[in-house]
Write an enzyme that holds these catalytic residues in place. Structure first.
Site, PDB file in Angstrom:
ATOM      1  N   ASP A 194       2.384   1.667  -3.505  1.00 47.64           N
ATOM      2  CA  ASP A 194       1.186   2.262  -4.299  1.00 47.64           C
ATOM      3  C   ASP A 194       1.019   3.908  -4.035  1.00 47.64           C
ATOM      4  OD1 ASP A 194       0.612  -0.134  -5.428  1.00 47.64           O
ATOM      5  OD2 ASP A 194      -1.298  -0.469  -4.265  1.00 47.64           O
TER       6      ASP A 194
ATOM      7  N   HIS B 105       1.057  -1.038  -0.205  1.00 44.87           N
ATOM      8  CA  HIS B 105       0.123   0.013  -0.041  1.00 44.87           C
ATOM      9  C   HIS B 105       0.918   1.314   0.024  1.00 44.87           C
ATOM     10  CE1 HIS B 105      -3.518   2.447   0.828  1.00 44.87           C
ATOM     11  NE2 HIS B 105      -2.924   2.978   1.692  1.00 44.87           N
TER      12      HIS B 105
END
Length: 108
Positions: A82, A79
């Site tokens: 990202d 995450h």
């Protein structure tokens, strides 16, 4: 195995600074939209500063990995990556949009 607390700290650095960079870039677009180019340029610089912090967190993780200190890849870490990739892309696009608004303002 890498120090879990250091990995968590670096991962949170990716998430927080990446999110802040994207937010600042978005604010730059909004400022340019109303012809406030001083603020737009300042917000792009702010986004760049957040991206530098994000890059430093990522570099620390990569350096540890290259030195054989392997971290367990978690969903939170993915995450964070990202967030970094999206922030970089959004910052680049925001710079182009601000430039476009500047050119439109010059034509008026």
């Amino acid at each position: 195995m890498a120090d879990e607390s250091a990995n968590l700290s670096a991962t949170m650095g990716l998430i927080v600074n990446g999110g802040n960079a994207k937010s600042a870039a978005f604010e730059a677009i909004h400022a340019a939209k109303v012809n406030d180019f001083t603020t737009a340029d300042a917000k792009l610089k702010e986004a760049d500063n957040f991206l530098t912090e994000t890059h430093n967190a990522q570099t620390g993780m990569l350096t540890a990995e290259a030195n054989g200190d392997h971290a367990k890849v978690t969903l939170l870490m993915v995450h964070g990556q990202d967030h970094l990739m999206n922030a970089i892309t959004f910052r680049d696009l925001a710079g182009e949009i601000v430039d476009l608004y500047k050119k439109l303002a010059e034509q008026k």
